[in-house]
Design an enzyme around this catalytic site. Structure first.
Site: not given
Length: 874
Positions: A484, A798
């Site tokens: 993270h 996308c």
């Protein structure tokens, strides 16, 4: 074996893992037999059923049981644990002992074993399966408690007699006796005949259609079809053994088996890590390597966030808050822990909301993950166990998380190891309100931070967020690009290199250079080198400023093609940030953000307000909303989805809508009302566009259009939004022509299209390097989509490929009309497109599609783009 079904219970508390996901080819390929695996969260292995202990590994790491139906179950604690020679294991049963389900079989020192073995992952395998079928009663990724139902074993056919080999009929005729051949040899493998070579011997017998036996020096025999019998021979390195093969291909079988046993075994882990050329830098390496060019004063690690930073090196090693070690009143300490957890939860929730409001979706998702860790009942239970034993609340929490940290650090999984910084963050956060009076909360002197390149062994996400706006760069001795912290560094644009090793922690410098793009830290650049890097940094900054200044303009390639550059967003707040970043619209609004993390589905009014806000943020530019896409890795707490053995291939996206029509119709109504609310009568088309996920064929599109018309009629709405489909399934790409005749637009979801085309789960870390959108097979599906859509509807992308610098340019050259990516990359992508000659690159497409794999395509593209003569040179 008998025909009655058998239920096996979990032998310990653990995380369920599919055999195919194990980093061991023998278990993963089910060479030993079918089954399941657990990642242990306990330290005692128990019997999963009633039966008899028929084999105990001499190294105490594995036990084989024969259940009451004749099935032989191998319980193998850890991977490559045979190499530990019994260190860390204690057997609690003996061969021949009758046991019942729940009997303790062996105890292991989890920390000791995890530090030495490849992994603690524990396979549970039916080694003599013939006509048996195993049904999984728990889902991979789920944590099961000891004794919880894990497997159901059905007998689909007549089965086999107890003790019969899988190839027992290979040479059953009397005339086969004449074909029996023998060979004597010495076992060379350091670990002897354990599970892996036993499985290979069985495979050799099957492949050559022979009956294969091993005869030990003392006369004991074992059929190669029985793994437990082979293990019971106790053959070690140096043991003499006679191989006996009976069958027409006996000589060939003996040759293969002899080669296997007479060759020193190489660890699969070692083999897989042996580099073909120079080794790539490892994110988990504990020792940094010198620069390949041999220049002094350089360390090389793994790029986590690109960029160049120049500044002084400053060390960052704050101690944990000081807490009392013991306490006399466990009840009071449990109350204190509860209060601390509630305080931290409130802080995390406030941080999450602030991140969403500021458009920092990556940070918001990380805070969500931390809240989930904080609410983990197992961590709470472990802390309370320490408290009951006399620890203070702070010490109990520290100890509970420390054990989990150590387990993850020892994990063979890079993704699991990358979660260590999250646990350390929670460890510190909860210990802070429990700290002793007078504890100094300062971590680093203020005047040491500004403009510095920070050095640390590791760093938690909250620590990074607190200093990110003040530092030039970040260097970590440990860590990986899936952490993270790495995600946050990229989101904040802070150059970051991880895995630089322990040598990093002894460095000092008042002027260092961190080239995070190439993963290099130069701690002692001379004046000339420093000037070069400063000039390079300024050049990059100038390019970034120029790109940012032109971000609001259209992207037109050198040969005159205009490309729409849109943004992928997850909320109205992110839509506003995208507009500021220069987005030409929203190419993907993930509507599931409204449905996740809630106790109940959002109301129609709540949805309408959010959709209308997102549309307003773009001021009339197109906004494509993906209709609710749940299933597989996205689950709703308030919605019970149908069980599926492979959720990625089950009911997800559009496939679920027929099962939940009320949920679907409510979303359609909210979108129609939001579209009408912001509609401009002067616009010929509405800015709102709807996109359908997981479409397989045109019938699904027709069904949704009918529902849309019916909802609009009921609401009195006459202007309908455009309706498009996502191309994520190979069948949609191959049937693009029929879809294009009825769809208003296409949007290629390259993440799912890649995983389905290559049959590689994109969540499996071991496959990440091969799950490449530039694989020629995936590119051919994209080309088929473009060919089918030609003259009928526009095509956008996308998926992650739109933000991949190489893939994005190639896709535009192939004919894609729109690229939609994260807002931070919009300015840079527009600048790259303005320097691209699409016709020149398009001419190379046939050549690229003929290459072998994604790596070859990437190499060829890189070479072409780096060639000054190429028309795409920036």
């Amino acid at each position: 074996m008998a025909s009655s079904p058998l239920i096996l219970s979990a032998p310990l508390r653990g995380l369920v893992v599919a055999l195919g996901d194990l980093p061991d080819p023998v278990f993963a390929a089910e060479a030993l037999g079918p089954g399941i695996a657990l990642d242990p969260l306990d330290d005692i292995l128990h019997a999963p059923c009633d039966g008899e202990v028929i084999q105990c590994a001499r190294t105490r790491h594995a036990v084989t049981l024969r259940d009451d139906t004749g099935g032989e179950w191998l319980l193998h604690l850890g991977l490559d644990t045979v190499d530990l020679a019994g260190d860390g294991f204690t057997l609690l049963v003996a061969e021949g002992e009758r046991i019942t389900a729940g009997t303790a079989l062996l105890r292991f020192d989890a920390d000791r074993v995890a530090c030495q073995a490849k992994a603690l992952l524990t396979p549970i395998v039916l080694t003599n399966a013939a006509d048996q079928r195993l049904e999984l009663l728990a889902t991979p990724g789920q944590v099961v408690e000891r004794g919880e139902a894990l497997l159901l074993c059905h007998a689909d056919g007549a089965g086999e007699a107890e003790g019969a080999g899988l190839n027992s009929d290979a040479a059953s005729d009397d005339d086969q006796a004449a074909t029996e051949v023998r060979r004597e040899l010495t076992v060379a493998a350091a670990s002897g005949v354990h599970a892996r070579p036993a499985a290979r011997l069985r495979a050799i017998a099957r492949a050559h259609d022979v009956a294969l036996r091993l005869v030990a020096a003392d006369g004991r025999e074992a059929d190669a079809a029985s793994v437990s019998a082979l293990l019971n021979l106790g053959l070690v390195q140096g043991s003499r053994v006679t191989l006996v093969a009976r069958g027409a291909q006996g000589e060939a079988a003996l040759e293969a088996a002899s080669t296997l046993l007479a060759t020193p075994e190489t660890s699969p882990a070692a083999a897989s890590q042996a580099p073909a050329e120079a080794p790539a830098p490892s994110a988990s390496s504990s020792t940094a390597r010198a620069d390949p060019e041999g220049e002094p004063g350089q360390l090389r690690g793994t790029r986590a966030s690109p960029g160049i930073a120049i500044g002084p090196l400053r060390h960052y090693d704050p101690p944990l808050p000081r807490v009392a070690e013991t306490a006399a009143d466990p009840a009071a300490e449990r109350q204190a822990l509860t209060a601390a957890l509630e305080t931290v939860a409130a802080t995390l929730e406030a941080s999450r909301r602030a991140a969403v409001a500021q458009g920092h979706q990556e940070e918001a998702e990380i805070f969500d993950a931390h809240l989930a860790w904080l609410e983990d009942p197992a961590l709470r239970e472990a802390a309370e166990h320490h408290i009951a034993a006399g620890s203070s609340a702070g010490q109990g929490w520290y100890a509970a998380l420390q054990r989990e940290v150590e387990r993850l650090e020892a994990s063979d999984s890079a993704l699991l190891a990358a979660r260590v910084d999250d646990l350390r963050d929670l460890q510190r956060r909860v210990m802070t309100p429990l700290a002793e009076a007078g504890e100094d909360a300062r971590e680093v002197a203020d005047d040491d931070l500004d403009g510095a390149i920070l050095i640390a062994r590791e760093m938690t996400p909250s620590q990074f967020v607190a200093v990110a706006g003040r530092i030039q760069g970040l260097c970590l001795a440990a860590g990986g690009v899936t952490s993270h912290l790495a995600i946050l560094a990229r989101a904040r644009g802070v150059p970051c290199v991880m895995g630089l090793g322990e040598a990093l922690l002894s460095l000092t410098a008042e002027r260092a250079v961190l080239d995070a793009t190439h993963g290099v830290l130069e701690s002692a650049p001379d004046a000339e080198r420093l000037a070069q890097r400063e000039a390079e940094r300024e050049r990059h900054r100038a390019q970034a400023r120029a790109a940012a200044e032109q971000a609001q303009g259209v992207a037109v390639t050198r040969d005159g093609r205009q490309v729409h550059v849109a943004a992928n967003v997850g909320s109205a707040a992110e839509a506003e940030a995208a507009a500021r970043a220069g987005a030409d619209g929203v190419g993907l609004l993930r509507s599931e953000f409204l449905f996740l993390g809630r106790a109940a589905a959002p109301t129609r009014d709540a949805q309408q307000r959010e959709y209308a806000a997102a549309l307003a943020a773009l001021g009339g530019k197109p906004v494509i909303v993906r209709l609710l896409d749940i299933g597989a890795d996205k689950q709703l707490d308030y919605l019970t989805l149908p069980a599926a053995p492979n959720p990625a291939l089950g009911e997800r996206g559009i496939r679920l809508w027929r099962a939940f029509p009320e949920l679907f119709d409510t979303q359609l109504e909210a979108l129609l009302l939001a579209g009408s609310e912001v509609a401009d009568a002067a616009q010929t088309t509405l800015p709102l566009r709807l996109m359908l996920p997981m479409v397989s064929d045109v019938g699904e599109l027709r069904w949704v259009r009918q529902r849309l018309v019916a909802c609009a009629t009921a609401l009195g709405i006459t202007r309908l939004p455009a309706l498009g489909v996502m191309i994520e399934v190979p069948s949609a790409a191959l049937c693009a022509a029929s879809l294009a005749r009825e769809a208003d637009f296409f949007s290629i979801g390259t993440n799912d299209l890649t995983q389905y085309a290559l049959a590689m789960d994109r969540e499996v870390a071991a496959l990440a390097a091969h799950c490449d959108v530039l694989h020629p097979g995936v590119l051919r599906l994209i080309q088929a989509t473009l060919d089918g859509a030609a003259g009928h509807c526009p095509v956008g992308v996308c998926g992650a490929a739109a933000g991949d610098p190489l893939a994005a340019l190639l896709l535009v050259a192939m004919g894609v009309d729109e690229l939609s990516l994260e807002p931070a990359g919009i300015a840079g992508l527009k600048a790259s497109l303005r320097a691209l000659d699409t016709a020149a690159l398009d001419a190379r497409v046939p050549e690229l599609l003929a290459l072998d794999d994604g790596a070859a395509v990437r190499a060829a593209l890189t070479t072409w783009l780096d060639t000054p003569a190429s028309a795409a040179q920036a």
